[in-house]
Design a protein around this motif. Structure first.
Motif, PDB file in Angstrom:
ATOM      1  N   GLY A 242       0.824  -1.207   0.000  1.00 12.82           N
ATOM      2  CA  GLY A 242       0.000   0.000   0.000  1.00 12.82           C
ATOM      3  C   GLY A 242       0.852   1.248   0.000  1.00 12.82           C
ATOM      4  N   ARG A 243       0.193   2.374  -0.228  1.00 13.77           N
ATOM      5  CA  ARG A 243       0.886   3.656  -0.176  1.00 13.77           C
ATOM      6  C   ARG A 243       1.497   3.863   1.206  1.00 13.77           C
ATOM      7  N   SER A 244       2.446   4.777   1.253  1.00 12.26           N
ATOM      8  CA  SER A 244       3.005   5.156   2.544  1.00 12.26           C
ATOM      9  C   SER A 244       1.921   5.793   3.415  1.00 12.26           C
ATOM     10  N   ASN A 245       2.000   5.492   4.696  1.00 14.29           N
ATOM     11  CA  ASN A 245       1.139   6.157   5.691  1.00 14.29           C
ATOM     12  C   ASN A 245      -0.341   5.786   5.625  1.00 14.29           C
ATOM     13  N   VAL A 246      -0.662   4.594   5.148  1.00 12.46           N
ATOM     14  CA  VAL A 246      -2.068   4.172   5.147  1.00 12.46           C
ATOM     15  C   VAL A 246      -2.383   3.268   6.339  1.00 12.46           C
ATOM     16  N   GLY A 247      -1.362   2.974   7.157  1.00 12.33           N
ATOM     17  CA  GLY A 247      -1.600   2.172   8.357  1.00 12.33           C
ATOM     18  C   GLY A 247      -1.192   0.723   8.234  1.00 12.33           C
ATOM     19  N   LYS A 248      -0.311   0.406   7.279  1.00 14.11           N
ATOM     20  CA  LYS A 248       0.094  -0.997   7.099  1.00 14.11           C
ATOM     21  C   LYS A 248       0.779  -1.557   8.341  1.00 14.11           C
ATOM     22  N   SER A 249       1.698  -0.793   8.901  1.00 12.46           N
ATOM     23  CA  SER A 249       2.449  -1.302  10.044  1.00 12.46           C
ATOM     24  C   SER A 249       1.547  -1.488  11.264  1.00 12.46           C
TER      25      SER A 249
ATOM     26  N   GLY B 168      -2.760 -11.370  -1.087  1.00 12.28           N
ATOM     27  CA  GLY B 168      -2.164 -10.042  -1.019  1.00 12.28           C
ATOM     28  C   GLY B 168      -3.184  -9.089  -0.421  1.00 12.28           C
ATOM     29  N   VAL B 169      -2.740  -8.299   0.540  1.00 11.28           N
ATOM     30  CA  VAL B 169      -3.617  -7.307   1.167  1.00 11.28           C
ATOM     31  C   VAL B 169      -3.149  -5.925   0.725  1.00 11.28           C
ATOM     32  N   LEU B 170      -3.974  -5.266  -0.088  1.00  9.85           N
ATOM     33  CA  LEU B 170      -3.693  -3.897  -0.523  1.00  9.85           C
ATOM     34  C   LEU B 170      -4.382  -2.964   0.462  1.00  9.85           C
ATOM     35  N   VAL B 171      -3.595  -2.226   1.239  1.00 10.13           N
ATOM     36  CA  VAL B 171      -4.158  -1.342   2.261  1.00 10.13           C
ATOM     37  C   VAL B 171      -4.315   0.059   1.674  1.00 10.13           C
ATOM     38  N   VAL B 172      -5.526   0.609   1.796  1.00 10.83           N
ATOM     39  CA  VAL B 172      -5.784   1.974   1.326  1.00 10.83           C
ATOM     40  C   VAL B 172      -6.430   2.771   2.455  1.00 10.83           C
ATOM     41  N   ASP B 173      -6.330   4.074   2.348  1.00 13.59           N
ATOM     42  CA  ASP B 173      -6.944   4.990   3.314  1.00 13.59           C
ATOM     43  C   ASP B 173      -8.380   5.241   2.860  1.00 13.59           C
ATOM     44  N   GLY B 174      -9.334   4.759   3.634  1.00 11.52           N
ATOM     45  CA  GLY B 174     -10.742   4.850   3.239  1.00 11.52           C
ATOM     46  C   GLY B 174     -11.216   6.264   2.988  1.00 11.52           C
ATOM     47  N   LYS B 175     -10.615   7.219   3.684  1.00  8.29           N
ATOM     48  CA  LYS B 175     -11.059   8.602   3.547  1.00  8.29           C
ATOM     49  C   LYS B 175     -10.472   9.260   2.305  1.00  8.29           C
ATOM     50  N   ALA B 176      -9.238   8.857   1.935  1.00 14.45           N
ATOM     51  CA  ALA B 176      -8.508   9.586   0.889  1.00 14.45           C
ATOM     52  C   ALA B 176      -8.360   8.837  -0.429  1.00 14.45           C
TER      53      ALA B 176
ATOM     54  N   ILE C 107      -6.897   8.592  -6.194  1.00 11.19           N
ATOM     55  CA  ILE C 107      -7.029   7.925  -7.493  1.00 11.19           C
ATOM     56  C   ILE C 107      -7.513   8.913  -8.554  1.00 11.19           C
ATOM     57  N   ASP C 108      -8.537   9.693  -8.212  1.00 10.10           N
ATOM     58  CA  ASP C 108      -9.090  10.655  -9.168  1.00 10.10           C
ATOM     59  C   ASP C 108      -8.064  11.729  -9.548  1.00 10.10           C
ATOM     60  N   ARG C 109      -7.275  12.136  -8.560  1.00 13.42           N
ATOM     61  CA  ARG C 109      -6.267  13.172  -8.830  1.00 13.42           C
ATOM     62  C   ARG C 109      -5.232  12.667  -9.833  1.00 13.42           C
TER      63      ARG C 109
ATOM     64  N   GLY D 228      -2.136 -13.764 -10.330  1.00  9.75           N
ATOM     65  CA  GLY D 228      -2.883 -14.882  -9.756  1.00  9.75           C
ATOM     66  C   GLY D 228      -2.932 -14.927  -8.241  1.00  9.75           C
ATOM     67  N   ILE D 229      -2.702 -13.781  -7.596  1.00  9.01           N
ATOM     68  CA  ILE D 229      -2.737 -13.740  -6.131  1.00  9.01           C
ATOM     69  C   ILE D 229      -4.105 -13.257  -5.665  1.00  9.01           C
ATOM     70  N   PRO D 230      -4.825 -14.051  -4.851  1.00  7.30           N
ATOM     71  CA  PRO D 230      -6.091 -13.582  -4.292  1.00  7.30           C
ATOM     72  C   PRO D 230      -5.851 -12.272  -3.527  1.00  7.30           C
ATOM     73  N   THR D 231      -6.628 -11.260  -3.864  1.00 14.28           N
ATOM     74  CA  THR D 231      -6.350  -9.914  -3.350  1.00 14.28           C
ATOM     75  C   THR D 231      -7.509  -9.381  -2.527  1.00 14.28           C
ATOM     76  N   VAL D 232      -7.171  -8.840  -1.362  1.00 15.18           N
ATOM     77  CA  VAL D 232      -8.159  -8.181  -0.513  1.00 15.18           C
ATOM     78  C   VAL D 232      -7.733  -6.729  -0.334  1.00 15.18           C
ATOM     79  N   VAL D 233      -8.647  -5.805  -0.589  1.00  9.17           N
ATOM     80  CA  VAL D 233      -8.374  -4.390  -0.351  1.00  9.17           C
ATOM     81  C   VAL D 233      -8.847  -4.064   1.063  1.00  9.17           C
ATOM     82  N   ALA D 234      -7.889  -3.821   1.954  1.00 14.05           N
ATOM     83  CA  ALA D 234      -8.211  -3.438   3.328  1.00 14.05           C
ATOM     84  C   ALA D 234      -8.421  -1.931   3.350  1.00 14.05           C
ATOM     85  N   VAL D 235      -9.680  -1.522   3.431  1.00 14.71           N
ATOM     86  CA  VAL D 235     -10.010  -0.091   3.377  1.00 14.71           C
ATOM     87  C   VAL D 235      -9.940   0.427   4.817  1.00 14.71           C
ATOM     88  N   ASN D 236      -8.780   0.987   5.149  1.00 17.43           N
ATOM     89  CA  ASN D 236      -8.479   1.345   6.536  1.00 17.43           C
ATOM     90  C   ASN D 236      -9.039   2.723   6.905  1.00 17.43           C
ATOM     91  N   LYS D 237      -9.037   3.008   8.205  1.00 18.34           N
ATOM     92  CA  LYS D 237      -9.457   4.296   8.772  1.00 18.34           C
ATOM     93  C   LYS D 237     -10.939   4.573   8.504  1.00 18.34           C
TER      94      LYS D 237
END
Length: 206
Positions: free
Chosen positions: A16-23, A96-104, A109-111, A132-141
């Motif tokens: 995921g992007r930096s600072n989305v809460g992965k750690s 694979g867990v793609l972590v994104v910031d739910g608010k931003a 993406i649009d920007r 071929g990796i099963p992917t979950v988008v963890a929409v954080n915050k």
């Protein structure tokens, strides 16, 4: 190039992007205190967390995208290393867990799209699925989001998943890592492990 991966047959990667809460999310899953910081780009190489005697590892890959104080060449190198790592270990990666910031996430993406760029989150989502990796988008915050369903529907739209988001519970997991509200992600990961007949790994995610 990333080195030092434990010799394990099964792996779940967090990207995921930096600072989305992965750690923070990794800490909730493992109980291990990874180095985190307010400054994006603190994690520059993978953090692996494995268990003695268990053929399994969680991996927190470095954040990608904008990082304050990190030049574009270095950012591109990190992204290339992430892609190469995933390609090299795709056979072992159970999810694979793609972590994104739910608010931003939708606004970011649009920007990027408005500038004619492929947004990193969209690109990484497509790449994980392509290899071929099963992917979950963890929409954080999500605790900070008021228009929850609208935001999640909009995110699905940007990722090419026809709404409503509720039909993608194995792919879209609204969570709050700081509040330890992780059940949707745990359930999605458990579903993917069961589909791979890996019930032996369920204890790591539920």
């Amino acid at each position: 190039m990333f080195e030092g991966r434990p010799d394990r047959d099964s792996e779940i990667v967090f990207v995921g992007r930096s600072n989305v809460g992965k750690s923070t999310l990794m800490r909730a899953f493992t109980g291990h205190d990874f180095t985190t910081g307010q400054k994006p780009g603190v994690t520059r190489s993978p953090n692996h967390y494995d268990w003695a005697g268990q053929d399994f590892v969680f991996t927190d890959l470095p954040g990608f995208g904008f990082m304050e104080g990190v030049d574009e060449d270095a950012r591109e190198t990190i992204k290339t290393d992430i892609v190469r790592y995933i390609e090299d270990h795709s056979e072992e990666i159970r999810a694979g867990v793609l972590v994104v910031d739910g608010k931003a996430a939708v606004d970011i993406i649009d920007r990027h799209e408005s500038r004619g760029e492929i947004p990193h989150d969209v690109e990484m989502f497509g790449f994980l699925r392509e290899v071929g990796i099963p992917t979950v988008v963890a929409v954080n915050k999500m605790d900070k989001v008021d228009d929850r369903d609208e935001r999640l529907d909009a995110l699905c739209d940007r990722l090419g998943l026809p709404g409503p988001w509720q039909q993608w519970r194995d792919t879209i997991a609204p969570i709050s890592a700081k509040r330890d509200q992780l059940d949707p992600l745990r359930e999605a990961l458990a579903e993917h492990l069961r589909e791979q007949n890996r019930d032996d790994l369920l204890g790591f995610v539920v």
